[in-house]
Scaffold this active site. Sequence first.
Site, short mmCIF file in Angstrom:
data_model
loop_
_atom_site.label_atom_id
_atom_site.label_comp_id
_atom_site.label_asym_id
_atom_site.label_seq_id
_atom_site.Cartn_x
_atom_site.Cartn_y
_atom_site.Cartn_z
N SER A 73 134.14 76.13 22.82
CA SER A 73 133.08 77.11 22.61
C SER A 73 132.32 76.83 21.32
CB SER A 73 133.68 78.52 22.53
OG SER A 73 134.49 78.64 21.36
N GLY A 123 133.45 75.41 17.58
CA GLY A 123 132.71 74.38 16.84
C GLY A 123 132.33 74.83 15.44
N GLU A 164 131.33 68.89 21.59
CA GLU A 164 130.77 69.22 22.91
C GLU A 164 131.05 70.71 23.11
OE1 GLU A 164 128.93 67.39 24.57
OE2 GLU A 164 129.40 65.32 24.06
N CYS A 201 130.88 73.62 31.41
CA CYS A 201 129.88 73.68 30.34
C CYS A 201 128.50 73.35 30.88
CB CYS A 201 130.26 72.73 29.20
SG CYS A 201 130.55 71.04 29.73
#
Length: 511
Positions: free
Chosen positions: A243, A247, A264, A298
Site C-alpha cells: 500500500s 511505502g 510498487e 494493484c
Amino acid sequence: MTETDRETVTAAYAERIGTLLRVLEVDPPATGEMRVHCPIDGEVLIGLRPDSPAEIDAALTAAAAVFGSWRLVPAPQRAAVVRELAVLLRRHQDELAELVTLEVGKIPAEARGEVQEMIDICEFAVGLSRQLYGYTMASERPGHRLMETWHPLGVVGVISAFNFPVAVWAWNTALALVCGDTVVWKPSDRTPLTALACHTLLRRAADTVGADQRIHQLVLGSAAAGARLTDDERVALVSATGSVTMGRAVAPRVAARFGRCLLELGGNNAAVVGPSADLDLAVRGIVFAAVGTAGQRCTTLRRLIVHASVADELCDRLVRAYRQLRVGNPLDPGVQVGPLCGPDAWAGMWDALARARGDGGEVLCGGDRVEPAGVGPGAFYADPAIVRMPAQTEVVREETFAPILYVLTYDDFDAALALHNGVPQGLSSAIFTTDQREAERFLAADGSDCGIANVNIGTSGAEIGGAFGGEKHTGGGRESGSDAWKAYMRRATNTINYSTELPLAQGIRFD
C-alpha cells in the site's frame, strides 16, 4: 452448514495443503502463533512460528557473506540457477497454483497464470544474463576511451504482498540473482506457505547446479520483520510491494541510511471509453480488469471514464455481464470471482459504497456480501459493484482494494484526461477507441500520466517483457522486463587512457 461440517471442510483444506507441501518437498514448518487463514472458508489452516530477530539477523548475515563470492560468478553461470528454477516450476505448476488458490483465494485459472508468469520471468532473466550491457562513449580526449560497466549491487530485500504471493517475488528474485545479488525475502504474513514452497524450489535449483543455497534467504513474520530489512545497512536495495501507507513508512527509513528503494504501491486505475470504441471489446476488457482476483490487484480497473454518448449503453451491457458472474468458492467449477482476503477488505468496500451513495452515486448492481454454500462466517465474498458517480469525489480518488467500478462521464477529451490524471496514484491506464488521434494523444506526454498506458486492452494482465510500475503515489519503481534489471545493479563510469599524455577534460591545463 453446521459447525461440524465446517470443521470437516477446513480439515480437508489443511490436509490438502499438507499433501501439496510434501509433493513440493517442503520441510514441515514449525508451529507457532502466526496464523494462516484460508480465505475460502475463513478458518485457520495452520499456525507457524515467525522468525526471531536473531534468525532474521542470521539470514541477513548469510546473504551478505555469500554475496562476496556470488558476484564473481559469471552472469551466464548465475543464470543456471534461474534456468533450473523454471524447470522445477514447470514440473510443479499445478501444485504451486493450487497452493496459491488455497492461501489467497484466486480461481485456478488465475493462480496457474501467476505461476506461468514466474516461468516467463525466469526465461527472460536467463536471456538477460548475456545482455547486461553498458555503453562505450566517445571521449573528448585523444588516446582515451570512455565506457560504463554494471556490477552486482548487494543484498536485495524483497517485501511482497498477499495478492501476488509468488509472481512478484519471482520478478525480483530472477533478475536479482542473474545480476549477481543475493536475496532476503519477507513475504506477506497472509501467504507464508507459498513462500516456503518457492524458497524450497529455489534452493533445490541452486543445489542441482552446484550453487550456494545461501544466495536466497526467507524470513517469516509481521511488518516488524520487514522493518528489519528496511533498516539494515547490509540491504542495498529494498523492493517493496504494498500500500501507499506502507511505502510512506519504508521509503524515508531506507533513504535515511542512503539505501535504494524500488516501490510498487497503490493503483487507482482508469479506462477511458471514447465515442468510437468497440463496445463488445470494451466490455470484455473492462469486466476482467475490474473483477479479476475479486478486485484485489494493484492493476484492477477502478474508474471508468465514458463519453456521454455511449455511457448508458455501456453501463447496461456491463450490468448484464456482471449479473452473469458467479461468485463463490474458487475451487468450484465455473466460479469467476473468489473471496476477499478478509474482514478488513469487506469493511473497506462497504464503507466506500456508503460514501459513494452519500456523494450522489447510484449503485447499478452488486455491492452486497455473498454467502456461498459451504463457507463459514469468517469468509468474505462480495458481489462486484458498479457505481455511477456524478463527479470524481474523494472516495473515487482513493484506492479501495475490492471490486468496485466507478463510472464517470465526459463530453470533451481534455476533460477525460483531466479526470483520468486527477488522482494521486499512477500505475495502469487504458483507453478503448478506434480513433487514432485519441489513442496517440492518450499515449503522448500530455496524455496518461501512468507507468502503464494501454490501447484497446484492460489495465491488468501485464506481460513480463515490459517494465512494470507506476508514477506519483505508486512509487516510481520498475520491475520485470525491459531495462528494469538496472535497479538491481550499480553503474561505474570508466575512463581508460591508452596514450602517453595526460590531457584534462574541458581543456583545462594544470602544468
